[in-house]
Design a protein around this motif. Structure first.
Motif, short mmCIF file in Angstrom:
data_model
loop_
_atom_site.label_atom_id
_atom_site.label_comp_id
_atom_site.label_asym_id
_atom_site.label_seq_id
_atom_site.Cartn_x
_atom_site.Cartn_y
_atom_site.Cartn_z
N ALA A 175 0.84 -1.21 0.00
CA ALA A 175 0.00 0.00 0.00
C ALA A 175 0.87 1.25 0.00
O ALA A 175 0.56 2.24 -0.69
N ALA A 179 0.77 3.90 -3.15
CA ALA A 179 0.07 5.16 -2.84
C ALA A 179 0.49 6.32 -3.73
O ALA A 179 -0.37 7.11 -4.15
N ARG A 184 -5.38 2.85 -4.18
CA ARG A 184 -5.85 2.51 -2.85
C ARG A 184 -6.68 1.23 -2.93
O ARG A 184 -7.28 0.92 -3.96
N THR A 185 -6.72 0.48 -1.84
CA THR A 185 -7.57 -0.70 -1.80
C THR A 185 -9.02 -0.28 -1.61
O THR A 185 -9.31 0.79 -1.06
N ARG A 186 -9.92 -1.14 -2.08
CA ARG A 186 -11.36 -0.94 -1.88
C ARG A 186 -11.95 -2.23 -1.35
O ARG A 186 -11.45 -3.32 -1.65
N LYS A 197 -10.15 -6.23 1.22
CA LYS A 197 -9.48 -5.04 0.71
C LYS A 197 -8.75 -5.45 -0.57
O LYS A 197 -7.88 -6.31 -0.54
N TYR A 199 -7.34 -4.56 -4.87
CA TYR A 199 -6.94 -3.66 -5.94
C TYR A 199 -7.65 -4.10 -7.22
O TYR A 199 -7.84 -5.30 -7.45
#
Length: 214
Positions: A175, A179, A184-186, A197, A199
């Protein structure tokens, strides 16, 4: 002391406005090479200053040598990044107006764009390329859990970024490295029912400059 102006500066902007009919659009990959080169030269200048201080003042030599060691590591990592950018293959001809030039081999750029596909595949040169490579090996899923992506990346040799080797990656380190690219992870529900979490492949491609809406 040498004064170095950033490129492009006001003189280059003036020349562009004077000599061209319309503004030139900057290629993000070319800018990355310029920025990486500036980082390498800046670290070399700092390293020389620290060495000069250590040689002149023996009372601070130990502290300065520690600082020099840290700077040397940063310089080596920055040099590796620059070398990777300079070695990155561009497979698209600029004269093919219907396709955007200078995208990395292995990505979808159009039927008439890429050269001979029989060239043997090479190891990914950057962390973004490595992530996309992992997605490709798994038949390009829409998204991948951060933990799964890290597990796959750990099998790669070399440095992922900063001081982190691929084999030492963790989710937090991945991460941190992604960045700066705006990644960002979702929270995404994956095909196997897990909500993790994750990508997305679309975000990774967009970070490399590939148009995902074309």
């Amino acid at each position: 002391m040498t004064l170095t102006l950033p490129f492009p500066n006001f003189l280059d902007t003036f020349a562009t406005n004077l000599l061209t009919a319309e503004p030139l659009e900057e290629n993000p990959r070319h800018r990355a090479i310029v920025d990486a080169f500036d980082e390498v030269k800046g670290l070399e200048r700092r390293l020389l200053v620290e060495l000069a201080i250590a040689m002149e003042d023996s009372t601070v030599a130990a502290e300065q040598l520690t600082a020099c060691s840290d700077l040397l590591i940063e310089r080596l990592v920055a040099g590796q990044k620059l070398s990777a950018l300079l070695a990155e293959a561009c497979c698209c001809a600029a004269e093919e107006a219907e396709y955007e030039p200078c995208r990395p081999c292995g990505l979808e750029t159009g039927e008439a764009c890429c050269q001979d596909s029989a060239v043997p595949a090479q190891l990914p040169l950057t962390l973004l390329d490595a992530c996309i490579h992992v997605f490709s090996d798994l038949d390009d899923p829409h998204a991948m859990a951060s933990a799964d992506l890290v597990d796959a990346l750990r099998d790669l040799p070399g440095i992922a970024g900063k001081y982190y080797r691929y084999s030492d990656l963790t989710q937090s380190r991945l991460a941190e490295l992604l960045a700066p690219y705006g990644l960002r992870t979702r929270d995404i529900t994956l095909p196997d029912g897990r909500r993790r979490k994750s990508y997305t492949r679309e975000a990774l491609l967009a970070a490399t400059g590939v148009c995902t809406s074309c």
